[in-house]
Design a protein around this motif. Sequence first.
Motif, PDB file in Angstrom:
ATOM      1  N   UNK A 193     -76.372 -40.270  28.530  1.00 48.82           N
ATOM      2  CA  UNK A 193     -77.029 -41.530  29.365  1.00 48.82           C
ATOM      3  C   UNK A 193     -76.028 -41.023  30.954  1.00 48.82           C
ATOM      4  N   UNK A 194     -74.413 -41.038  30.398  1.00 48.79           N
ATOM      5  CA  UNK A 194     -73.549 -40.537  31.582  1.00 48.79           C
ATOM      6  C   UNK A 194     -73.863 -39.440  31.796  1.00 48.79           C
ATOM      7  N   UNK A 195     -74.535 -38.132  30.943  1.00 48.00           N
ATOM      8  CA  UNK A 195     -75.162 -37.393  32.320  1.00 48.00           C
ATOM      9  C   UNK A 195     -76.358 -37.285  33.208  1.00 48.00           C
ATOM     10  N   UNK A 196     -77.126 -37.998  32.865  1.00 46.19           N
ATOM     11  CA  UNK A 196     -78.019 -38.895  33.567  1.00 46.19           C
ATOM     12  C   UNK A 196     -77.941 -39.755  34.830  1.00 46.19           C
ATOM     13  N   UNK A 197     -76.259 -40.158  34.710  1.00 47.96           N
ATOM     14  CA  UNK A 197     -76.246 -41.380  36.148  1.00 47.96           C
ATOM     15  C   UNK A 197     -75.435 -40.426  36.646  1.00 47.96           C
ATOM     16  N   UNK A 198     -74.994 -39.141  35.922  1.00 45.71           N
ATOM     17  CA  UNK A 198     -74.234 -38.556  37.037  1.00 45.71           C
ATOM     18  C   UNK A 198     -75.105 -37.773  38.238  1.00 45.71           C
ATOM     19  N   UNK A 201     -76.176 -39.881  40.644  1.00 45.23           N
ATOM     20  CA  UNK A 201     -75.497 -40.286  41.856  1.00 45.23           C
ATOM     21  C   UNK A 201     -75.675 -39.264  43.018  1.00 45.23           C
ATOM     22  N   UNK A 202     -75.806 -37.508  41.885  1.00 45.42           N
ATOM     23  CA  UNK A 202     -75.687 -36.491  42.827  1.00 45.42           C
ATOM     24  C   UNK A 202     -76.995 -36.721  43.316  1.00 45.42           C
ATOM     25  N   UNK A 203     -78.467 -36.397  42.673  1.00 46.36           N
ATOM     26  CA  UNK A 203     -79.455 -36.645  43.505  1.00 46.36           C
ATOM     27  C   UNK A 203     -79.385 -37.676  44.744  1.00 46.36           C
ATOM     28  N   UNK A 204     -78.798 -38.466  44.191  1.00 47.49           N
ATOM     29  CA  UNK A 204     -78.305 -39.565  46.216  1.00 47.49           C
ATOM     30  C   UNK A 204     -77.737 -39.166  47.206  1.00 47.49           C
ATOM     31  N   UNK A 205     -76.760 -38.490  46.485  1.00 51.13           N
ATOM     32  CA  UNK A 205     -75.287 -38.466  47.983  1.00 51.13           C
ATOM     33  C   UNK A 205     -75.940 -36.877  49.017  1.00 51.13           C
ATOM     34  N   UNK A 242     -83.810 -45.004  40.593  1.00 47.43           N
ATOM     35  CA  UNK A 242     -83.166 -43.919  39.430  1.00 47.43           C
ATOM     36  C   UNK A 242     -81.932 -44.284  39.537  1.00 47.43           C
ATOM     37  N   UNK A 243     -81.358 -45.172  39.938  1.00 49.26           N
ATOM     38  CA  UNK A 243     -79.756 -44.496  39.341  1.00 49.26           C
ATOM     39  C   UNK A 243     -80.217 -46.379  38.816  1.00 49.26           C
TER      40      UNK A 243
END
Length: 161
Positions: free
Chosen positions: A28-33, A36-40, A152-153
């Motif tokens: 789950x933490x990987x999916x969140x990361x 965030x990466x995609x958003x930034x 997604x986030x």
Amino acid sequence: MAEPQPPARRLVAVLFDEASIERGTPEVEHERAIAIYDLLEENVFDPAGAPDGPYKLTLSIVENRLVFHVADEGDGQLITHILSLSPLRKVVKDYFLICESYFSAIRQSAPAQIEAIDMGRRGVHDEGSRILAERLEGKIGVDHDTARRLFTLICALHFKG
């Protein structure tokens, strides 16, 4: 591919309020990361009434509400917006259900069925993005792709593993 947004109207950091958002499994933490990466990587983020950015966004959940704390690069608090999660609840649930179907289909279904489920998944994702953009209207300006990435986030925040 869209033109990169000038630094004045974009996010350069997204954080979670650790007190209000539970830690998940490593997956789950990987999916969140990734979210965030995609958003930034590419976003349009224009908080109404705020001075030029770039901005840092801290997300928290307080009393079943999604809280957007927007700060400048020096962590100076600029603006806070609070959104009810109720309008998104059904579409997030639908999105999780169709994702389960999609991942199950990948293991055992024909390509045509996988493609059909994926089209449905993208449609539900677009619906969630549209609802989120409507809820942010007049508060924070976002383009379609940024609304999709924020949705997604938000889904990643709700996923417990």
